[in-house]
Design an enzyme around this catalytic site. Structure first.
Site, PDB file in Angstrom:
ATOM      1  N   GLU A 294      -8.654  36.383 -32.685  1.00  0.00           N
ATOM      2  CA  GLU A 294      -8.408  34.943 -32.868  1.00  0.00           C
ATOM      3  C   GLU A 294      -9.253  34.251 -31.823  1.00  0.00           C
ATOM      4  OE1 GLU A 294      -7.767  31.421 -32.488  1.00  0.00           O
ATOM      5  OE2 GLU A 294      -5.986  31.998 -31.345  1.00  0.00           O
ATOM      6  N   CYS A 328      -6.206  26.627 -28.792  1.00  0.00           N
ATOM      7  CA  CYS A 328      -7.168  26.832 -29.873  1.00  0.00           C
ATOM      8  C   CYS A 328      -6.804  25.972 -31.073  1.00  0.00           C
ATOM      9  CB  CYS A 328      -7.243  28.306 -30.251  1.00  0.00           C
ATOM     10  SG  CYS A 328      -5.659  29.065 -30.569  1.00  0.00           S
TER      11      CYS A 328
END
Length: 522
Positions: A294, A328
């Site tokens: 990720e 994020c």
């Protein structure tokens, strides 16, 4: 069988209401307790050994750089190899432990972390610069991950009982999900407990053993988690704690022939490097390494002229500046339809200017960024932004003995501008104007990332189109683009945002297992 391992209906850990005096006082007491323990030294854990090294990682408080959180022993390649040997040896026994027994360790850990919730959060407040709410949510998510994955491995182990395979006469066919082997876990600093815990527990409850290399800016909260797992009786060598240099320890383990998988959360650049290194086979390697990554995002919120503008503005500010934009999933872009652009921008700027900046331990809305490197990079982007858009709020350093930056908003930014395209990972919001909602979606999609997004509208036909065409892993309608809940919003993105691994989802553990089919003639 223990009552703990019964698969009860899953429920997310509740968040703490800090408007209540008793909860605020409990957090203040936890902070005081953690402060009384500052400056300690923390060892590596390799197999059954506690290893103290001369080289140390110094963890400091980003909100008060004179305050040392502690000193963590630092692994080198020789110690990384020693940890690999320990993990390989332990894997041979750990993979044979019944899944319900493995899940039991996690249930015990979740219960113990719940009892010490504020203590874990307080350490995060000091080590990572989160305020009360951000830290509390992080700890709650960690508990959620532990509970969720414990239940998931039990569900996977029982999948044959539900008869998923087509039946044929004369054969008994079964499919089972077996562990991969030894994995390298490389979590980020921005969710130093939740993501570290989620990545690690998913791997170990699936029967793997791991080498945990935490982020160098937040190693002590990771150490506290590993110590808790040892406290609940997790066998030595299942989790080996080896903080160290990415270039030295990280690359060494990524290219190691006995590494079976790498689970990574962090920047695009590092994620791509790991993926490239892992793709090359080396002598002694007999598998294709699995990479679960990720890597980040350039997330945004779209607002059309039918939207609730107050709700949209609040969501934009919350998404952009929660934990100083160091997520994020942070909404670092907003795309507003021109007929309501001025109204939304005015509301966003006003809300941003209300954010008070100060020490996280005093629970200010805005705190420091994580370290000097991030601080300097973000300030450079702010200077770029001053050339690419109109400064509407912030734009400067902020006062304090730490890495403080004013929450910053730029308007009239081109969709092709650097501050609209590049991940800044700080308190910087870029706002673009679109002629209509279709162009707004096109501007949103014009990015190499694809993690989270949000669309604000009351027009059902437009919403239906957005659900189909807004290209990201997690799309939210009429709410902020941060705040995914375990089991509710499986989390992971498209394109350069990673492998869309969907952490906290019902297929996540499959990434740490391999399916074995057995067929027996009867």
């Amino acid at each position: 069988m223990s009552t703990l391992t019964k698969v009860t209906p899953y429920a997310n850990e509740p968040f703490t209401n800090f408007s209540l005096d008793e909860n605020k006082q409990a957090m203040e007491a936890a902070i005081a307790k953690v402060k009384s323990e500052l400056g300690q030294e923390y060892p590596l854990y390799i197999g059954s050994e506690k290893v103290v090294t001369e080289a140390k990682i110094k963890s400091i408080n980003p909100g008060n750089v004179d305050e040392v959180i502690g000193y963590v022993s630092k692994a080198n390649q020789a110690l990384a190899e020693k940890a690999m040997v320990a993990a390989l040896e332990t894997f041979e026994s750990w993979k044979r432990v019944h899944v319900r027994k493995r899940a039991e360790y996690l249930f015990k850990a979740a219960a113990l972390m719940r009892e010490r919730k504020h203590e874990f959060s307080a350490l995060m407040i000091l080590e990572s610069g989160k305020n009360y709410v951000e830290a509390d949510v992080d700890t709650a998510e960690a508990i959620d991950f532990i509970e969720f994955y414990a239940r998931e491995i039990i569900r996977l182990s029982e999948i044959n009982e539900t008869g998923p395979l087509t039946k044929i006469a004369g054969e008994d066919n079964k499919i089972s999900y077996i562990p991969l082997g030894v994995g390298v876990i490389i979590p980020p600093w921005n969710f130093p407990l939740a993501i570290c815990v989620g990545m690690t527990t998913a791997a170990v409850v699936s029967g793997n053993t791991v080498l945990l290399k935490p982020a160098s800016t937040t190693p002590i909260i990771a150490h506290k988690f590993v110590a808790l797992m040892r406290e609940v009786g997790l066998p030595d060598g299942v989790i080996n704690f080896i903080p160290g240099s990415g270039a030295e320890v990280g690359d060494y383990l990524t290219t190691h022939p006995k590494t079976r998988f790498i689970s990574f959360t962090g920047s695009k650049e590092v994620g791509l490097r790991i993926n490239k290194l892992a793709a090359d086979t080396v002598p002694g390697q007999i598998w294709i390494k699995r990479v679960v990554a990720e890597m980040g995002g350039k997330d945004g919120i779209i607002v059309d002229e039918t939207a609730d503008l107050d709700a949209a503005a609040s969501a934009i500010v919350a998404s952009a500046f929660g934990f100083q934009g160091q997520k994020c999933s942070a909404g670092s872009r907003a795309v507003i339809v021109e007929s309501v652009y001025d109204q939304v921008v005015e509301k966003v700027a006003a809300l941003t200017k209300q954010l008070q900046i100060g020490l996280p331990e005093n629970n200010f809305a805005a705190g420091p960024v994580i370290d000097k490197t991030s601080y300097e990079r973000i300030l450079e982007y702010i200077e770029i932004g001053k050339q690419e858009g109109i400064l509407l709020a912030g734009g400067e350093k902020a006062e304090g003995n730490g890495y403080y930056i004013q929450p910053t908003v730029f308007g009239n930014v081109s969709g092709k501008a650097r501050i609209m395209q590049e991940e800044i990972f700080g308190p910087v919001l870029a706002i673009a104007k679109a002629k209509d909602w279709q162009e707004a979606i096109a501007i949103y999609n014009d990015t190499e990332f694809g993690l989270t997004g949000a669309y604000f509208s009351t027009d059902e036909e437009r919403i239906a189109e957005a659900l189909e065409t807004v290209h990201c892993g997690n799309l939210y309608i009429n709410r902020k683009c941060t705040g995914a809940l375990v089991g509710v919003h499986p989390f992971g993105g498209f394109n350069m945002s990673g492998t869309d691994s969907k952490a906290g989802g019902y297929d996540y553990l499959l990434l740490f297992t391999q399916a074995k089919l057995t067929s027996r003639k009867i």
